[in-house]
Scaffold this motif. Structure first.
Motif, PDB file in Angstrom:
ATOM      1  N   LEU A  47      27.024  39.903  37.626  1.00  0.00           N
ATOM      2  CA  LEU A  47      27.213  39.147  36.383  1.00  0.00           C
ATOM      3  C   LEU A  47      28.555  38.436  36.357  1.00  0.00           C
ATOM      4  O   LEU A  47      28.655  37.298  35.892  1.00  0.00           O
ATOM      5  CB  LEU A  47      27.094  40.091  35.184  1.00  0.00           C
ATOM      6  CG  LEU A  47      25.680  40.578  34.840  1.00  0.00           C
ATOM      7  CD1 LEU A  47      25.739  41.656  33.771  1.00  0.00           C
ATOM      8  CD2 LEU A  47      24.812  39.413  34.377  1.00  0.00           C
ATOM      9  N   ARG A  48      29.583  39.099  36.867  1.00  0.00           N
ATOM     10  CA  ARG A  48      30.906  38.458  36.897  1.00  0.00           C
ATOM     11  C   ARG A  48      30.919  37.265  37.836  1.00  0.00           C
ATOM     12  O   ARG A  48      31.574  36.246  37.555  1.00  0.00           O
ATOM     13  CB  ARG A  48      31.969  39.482  37.315  1.00  0.00           C
ATOM     14  CG  ARG A  48      32.379  40.408  36.167  1.00  0.00           C
ATOM     15  CD  ARG A  48      33.362  41.466  36.627  1.00  0.00           C
ATOM     16  NE  ARG A  48      33.904  42.204  35.488  1.00  0.00           N
ATOM     17  CZ  ARG A  48      34.594  43.340  35.587  1.00  0.00           C
ATOM     18  NH1 ARG A  48      34.813  43.857  36.793  1.00  0.00           N
ATOM     19  NH2 ARG A  48      35.055  43.951  34.515  1.00  0.00           N
ATOM     20  N   ASP A  49      30.195  37.376  38.948  1.00  0.00           N
ATOM     21  CA  ASP A  49      30.084  36.240  39.859  1.00  0.00           C
ATOM     22  C   ASP A  49      29.376  35.076  39.179  1.00  0.00           C
ATOM     23  O   ASP A  49      29.801  33.908  39.301  1.00  0.00           O
ATOM     24  CB  ASP A  49      29.312  36.644  41.126  1.00  0.00           C
ATOM     25  CG  ASP A  49      30.112  37.574  42.031  1.00  0.00           C
ATOM     26  OD1 ASP A  49      31.342  37.641  41.851  1.00  0.00           O
ATOM     27  OD2 ASP A  49      29.507  38.228  42.897  1.00  0.00           O
ATOM     28  N   LEU A  50      28.296  35.384  38.456  1.00  0.00           N
ATOM     29  CA  LEU A  50      27.570  34.341  37.724  1.00  0.00           C
ATOM     30  C   LEU A  50      28.445  33.744  36.621  1.00  0.00           C
ATOM     31  O   LEU A  50      28.405  32.527  36.382  1.00  0.00           O
ATOM     32  CB  LEU A  50      26.297  34.925  37.114  1.00  0.00           C
ATOM     33  CG  LEU A  50      25.201  35.346  38.098  1.00  0.00           C
ATOM     34  CD1 LEU A  50      24.073  36.063  37.355  1.00  0.00           C
ATOM     35  CD2 LEU A  50      24.654  34.130  38.843  1.00  0.00           C
ATOM     36  N   LEU A  51      29.235  34.595  35.984  1.00  0.00           N
ATOM     37  CA  LEU A  51      30.122  34.111  34.924  1.00  0.00           C
ATOM     38  C   LEU A  51      31.179  33.163  35.482  1.00  0.00           C
ATOM     39  O   LEU A  51      31.463  32.115  34.893  1.00  0.00           O
ATOM     40  CB  LEU A  51      30.787  35.300  34.220  1.00  0.00           C
ATOM     41  CG  LEU A  51      31.814  34.962  33.128  1.00  0.00           C
ATOM     42  CD1 LEU A  51      31.189  34.111  32.039  1.00  0.00           C
ATOM     43  CD2 LEU A  51      32.396  36.244  32.532  1.00  0.00           C
ATOM     44  N   VAL A  52      31.750  33.533  36.615  1.00  0.00           N
ATOM     45  CA  VAL A  52      32.751  32.661  37.249  1.00  0.00           C
ATOM     46  C   VAL A  52      32.127  31.314  37.608  1.00  0.00           C
ATOM     47  O   VAL A  52      32.730  30.258  37.408  1.00  0.00           O
ATOM     48  CB  VAL A  52      33.341  33.342  38.506  1.00  0.00           C
ATOM     49  CG1 VAL A  52      34.177  32.345  39.309  1.00  0.00           C
ATOM     50  CG2 VAL A  52      34.204  34.530  38.117  1.00  0.00           C
ATOM     51  N   GLU A 134      26.615  33.568  27.011  1.00  0.00           N
ATOM     52  CA  GLU A 134      25.592  34.579  27.284  1.00  0.00           C
ATOM     53  C   GLU A 134      26.075  35.583  28.322  1.00  0.00           C
ATOM     54  O   GLU A 134      25.931  36.805  28.147  1.00  0.00           O
ATOM     55  CB  GLU A 134      24.315  33.898  27.785  1.00  0.00           C
ATOM     56  CG  GLU A 134      23.228  34.865  28.232  1.00  0.00           C
ATOM     57  CD  GLU A 134      22.164  34.210  29.098  1.00  0.00           C
ATOM     58  OE1 GLU A 134      21.352  34.955  29.684  1.00  0.00           O
ATOM     59  OE2 GLU A 134      22.160  32.974  29.220  1.00  0.00           O
ATOM     60  N   LEU A 135      26.639  35.080  29.408  1.00  0.00           N
ATOM     61  CA  LEU A 135      27.101  35.959  30.485  1.00  0.00           C
ATOM     62  C   LEU A 135      28.289  36.800  30.035  1.00  0.00           C
ATOM     63  O   LEU A 135      28.423  37.958  30.450  1.00  0.00           O
ATOM     64  CB  LEU A 135      27.471  35.128  31.717  1.00  0.00           C
ATOM     65  CG  LEU A 135      26.277  34.538  32.476  1.00  0.00           C
ATOM     66  CD1 LEU A 135      26.747  33.507  33.496  1.00  0.00           C
ATOM     67  CD2 LEU A 135      25.493  35.643  33.182  1.00  0.00           C
ATOM     68  N   THR A 136      29.142  36.242  29.199  1.00  0.00           N
ATOM     69  CA  THR A 136      30.288  37.003  28.677  1.00  0.00           C
ATOM     70  C   THR A 136      29.797  38.207  27.876  1.00  0.00           C
ATOM     71  O   THR A 136      30.339  39.317  28.003  1.00  0.00           O
ATOM     72  CB  THR A 136      31.176  36.114  27.798  1.00  0.00           C
ATOM     73  OG1 THR A 136      31.693  35.029  28.586  1.00  0.00           O
ATOM     74  CG2 THR A 136      32.345  36.899  27.227  1.00  0.00           C
TER      75      THR A 136
END
Length: 247
Positions: A47-52, A134-136
């Motif tokens: 998720l953090r990778d997607l958020l970045v 959303e990702l946050t």
């Protein structure tokens, strides 16, 4: 090796405490929270990778939007200057007048095209911003679950470690009452035999390897002096005789 029967019985007490310590260590290692935290941590990393990636896209769109808006503003200023020249009557030549009117028309089209670009970029940026939001939220949710699982794991650690410390202290007291040479042999065998160095002889069977002793071996044990430290022929563990040995 010889040891008083009472000392041999106490050796079984040491063995029971060692088994309990092994069980506690296994319990600590195999807590369900370990797998839960590992799975959640993997999810969090993804998720953090997607958020970045989403934040990077939003940032790129922001720069692209700024550039497109600057282009629109530049074309608008130029069109305004041309319109002012046209309205002032300063351009007298029919050819220059025609060129100026053509340029104004071209600038108007160019401005329209650039404004379409701005709108398209704004839509992409808005989509990226929604994705970031959303990702946050998802990152925060998974992190909260990790924090909860970690707290439960740490509470379990505290309970297990507390019990292990109590059992260890009890083991030290009981082991201190066992003759040093007998305890040394026991510890050596325990290391070699998967944690079990001494076992009760129960109903003619070794409780260490769960094998029934041969008749000849039982006869030898039966005739051995009470203080003789006997060993299992099958697994080599110390065999402790009790009233339940079936001799």
């Amino acid at each position: 090796m010889n040891a008083a029967p009472a000392d041999q019985i106490r050796l079984l007490d040491v063995q029971d405490l060692d088994v309990r310590l092994q069980q506690l260590a296994h319990k600590r290692k195999s807590l369900p929270e370990h797998a839960e935290i590992d799975a959640l941590t993997k999810d969090l990393t993804q998720l953090r990778d997607l958020l970045v990636a989403a934040q990077t896209e939003e940032s790129d769109c922001a720069r692209e939007q700024t550039k497109a808006e600057q282009d629109v503003d530049q074309v608008r200023r130029r069109a305004t200057r041309d319109q002012q020249r046209l309205d002032s009557g300063a351009v007298a030549s029919p050819k220059d007048l025609s060129n100026l009117q053509h340029e104004i028309a071209s600038l108007a089209k160019r401005q329209g095209d650039l404004e379409d670009v701005v709108l398209e970029v704004m839509e992409r940026r808005e989509s990226a911003q929604e994705r970031v939001g959303e990702l946050t939220e998802r990152v925060a949710s998974v992190q909260s679950k990790i924090d909860d699982a970690t707290a439960r794991r740490n509470a379990a650690f505290e309970a297990i470690d507390g019990e292990a410390a109590s059992v260890t202290r009890e083991r030290e007291v009981v082991a201190a009452s066992v003759p040093a040479d007998l305890l040394k042999l026991y510890d050596k065998l325990r290391a070699q035999q998967g944690g079990i160095g001494a076992a009760k002889l129960y109903a003619r069977s070794c409780q260490g390897c769960r094998q029934e002793l041969a008749i000849t071996e039982l006869s030898e044990i039966r005739s051995a002096a009470p203080d003789t430290v006997v060993r299992c022929e099958n697994c080599s563990r110390i065999l402790v005789r009790t009233a339940e040995s079936g001799l």
